[in-house]
Structures are given as C-alpha cells and as structure tokens.
Design a protein around this motif. Structure first.
Motif, PDB file in Angstrom:
ATOM      1  N   GLY A 215       5.566   2.774  -7.544  1.00 11.32           N
ATOM      2  CA  GLY A 215       5.075   4.141  -7.631  1.00 11.32           C
ATOM      3  C   GLY A 215       5.806   5.010  -6.625  1.00 11.32           C
ATOM      4  O   GLY A 215       5.952   4.624  -5.472  1.00 11.32           O
ATOM      5  N   GLN A 216       6.274   6.160  -7.071  1.00 10.35           N
ATOM      6  CA  GLN A 216       6.945   7.093  -6.175  1.00 10.35           C
ATOM      7  C   GLN A 216       6.239   8.428  -6.253  1.00 10.35           C
ATOM      8  O   GLN A 216       6.071   8.975  -7.348  1.00 10.35           O
ATOM      9  N   GLY A 217       5.810   8.919  -5.090  1.00 10.89           N
ATOM     10  CA  GLY A 217       5.069  10.163  -5.036  1.00 10.89           C
ATOM     11  C   GLY A 217       5.837  11.257  -4.332  1.00 10.89           C
ATOM     12  O   GLY A 217       6.598  10.988  -3.394  1.00 10.89           O
TER      13      GLY A 217
ATOM     14  N   PRO B 159       9.001  11.604   0.391  1.00 13.19           N
ATOM     15  CA  PRO B 159       8.353  10.812  -0.655  1.00 13.19           C
ATOM     16  C   PRO B 159       7.437   9.725  -0.083  1.00 13.19           C
ATOM     17  O   PRO B 159       7.554   9.349   1.084  1.00 13.19           O
ATOM     18  N   ILE B 160       6.535   9.250  -0.920  1.00 11.95           N
ATOM     19  CA  ILE B 160       5.723   8.079  -0.618  1.00 11.95           C
ATOM     20  C   ILE B 160       5.994   7.057  -1.718  1.00 11.95           C
ATOM     21  O   ILE B 160       6.419   7.410  -2.818  1.00 11.95           O
ATOM     22  N   ILE B 161       5.750   5.776  -1.412  1.00  6.20           N
ATOM     23  CA  ILE B 161       5.924   4.725  -2.418  1.00  6.20           C
ATOM     24  C   ILE B 161       4.785   3.719  -2.308  1.00  6.20           C
ATOM     25  O   ILE B 161       4.112   3.620  -1.279  1.00  6.20           O
ATOM     26  N   ASN B 162       4.559   2.993  -3.395  1.00  5.47           N
ATOM     27  CA  ASN B 162       3.708   1.816  -3.378  1.00  5.47           C
ATOM     28  C   ASN B 162       4.168   0.894  -4.486  1.00  5.47           C
ATOM     29  O   ASN B 162       4.942   1.279  -5.356  1.00  5.47           O
TER      30      ASN B 162
ATOM     31  N   GLU C 102       0.840  -1.200   0.000  1.00  2.68           N
ATOM     32  CA  GLU C 102       0.000   0.000   0.000  1.00  2.68           C
ATOM     33  C   GLU C 102       0.871   1.243   0.000  1.00  2.68           C
ATOM     34  O   GLU C 102       2.065   1.176   0.277  1.00  2.68           O
ATOM     35  N   LEU C 103       0.264   2.383  -0.276  1.00  3.39           N
ATOM     36  CA  LEU C 103       0.985   3.650  -0.164  1.00  3.39           C
ATOM     37  C   LEU C 103       1.572   3.775   1.237  1.00  3.39           C
ATOM     38  O   LEU C 103       0.898   3.494   2.234  1.00  3.39           O
ATOM     39  N   THR C 104       2.830   4.179   1.300  1.00  7.26           N
ATOM     40  CA  THR C 104       3.488   4.350   2.588  1.00  7.26           C
ATOM     41  C   THR C 104       4.535   5.446   2.481  1.00  7.26           C
ATOM     42  O   THR C 104       5.081   5.683   1.402  1.00  7.26           O
TER      43      THR C 104
END
Length: 126
Positions: free
Chosen positions: A50-52, A59-62, A27-29
């Motif tokens: 995914g990198q946000g 940053p966030i990743i999923n 999940e997004l973390t």
C-alpha cells in the motif's frame, strides 16, 4: 512411491504456487524502508503493498495480505493525524511484496533453470 518426475516438478514449483502463500507484513510507516516480517495469507488472499499520499507530505507505505477483490482500490487512512489516500497494489507470488533487491528475480530463475536442467539430465523420467 512418488514417480521421480512428479517429485522433481513439486520441488521446482515456487512455494506460493499451491494455495496459501507467505507475504511481507509491515504497519503503516513513513520510512523508505519496510523490511517487515513474514505473514501467512489465506488461499483467497494476495500479497499487497500500500502506498499513501497526502498533499505536501512524503509518502507512507504498508504491506501484508488482502482479499483479491480489494486490489487496486484507493481508500483513506489516517497516519500521525493526517489523512492519506492509500492505493493497494497486489501481487500473487510467494513473498512478492518484499523489497526489491538482487535476490528478488534470481530465485525464480534458479527454480526454472533447475527444472530445465533436471529435464535435460533425466529425460527418461517423463
């Protein structure tokens, strides 16, 4: 009966080379670690990471599976009340979106080395 060379070739192929593959899902973390769990993708899907990013925040990743046509796209996602721009980066190998580590590149080399050794030891199978 399966010819020996065909059996050797089938054993040497990476698990994701025949259609559906396994990928890491999480999940997004906002954690730097995303160990995740295994997930089976469809034949027309790739593994992704995914990198946000959001201004002024970490940053966030999923990770998971996504349609191949969605690779490389940016999209807005909301995490903890903040809208991030998430960029999806895809890869096509079995478990290719797992965390990099000492075992990441070595398994492919072992498979290729095993195939080369098998061909050297059993040239009559061709």
């Amino acid at each position: 009966m399966v010819p020996g060379w065909l059996l050797l070739l089938a054993m040497a192929l990476p698990p994701g080379a025949t259609g559906a593959k396994d990928c890491v899902f999480c999940e997004l973390t906002d954690s730097t670690q995303c160990p995740g769990t295994h997930m089976r993708c469809g034949e027309d899907e790739d593994c992704f990471t995914g990198q946000g990013v959001a201004p002024g925040l970490g940053p966030i990743i999923n990770k998971g599976c996504v349609q191949s046509t969605s690779c490389g796209h940016e999209e807005p996602v909301t995490y903890m009340g903040v809208t991030y721009t998430l960029t999806t980066t895809c890869c096509s190998g079995h478990m290719c979106n797992r965390a990099p580590g000492p075992e990441s590149g070595q398994l492919e080399g072992v498979t290729a080395a095993g195939l080369a050794l098998g061909l050297l030891l059993f040239p009559h199978l061709l």
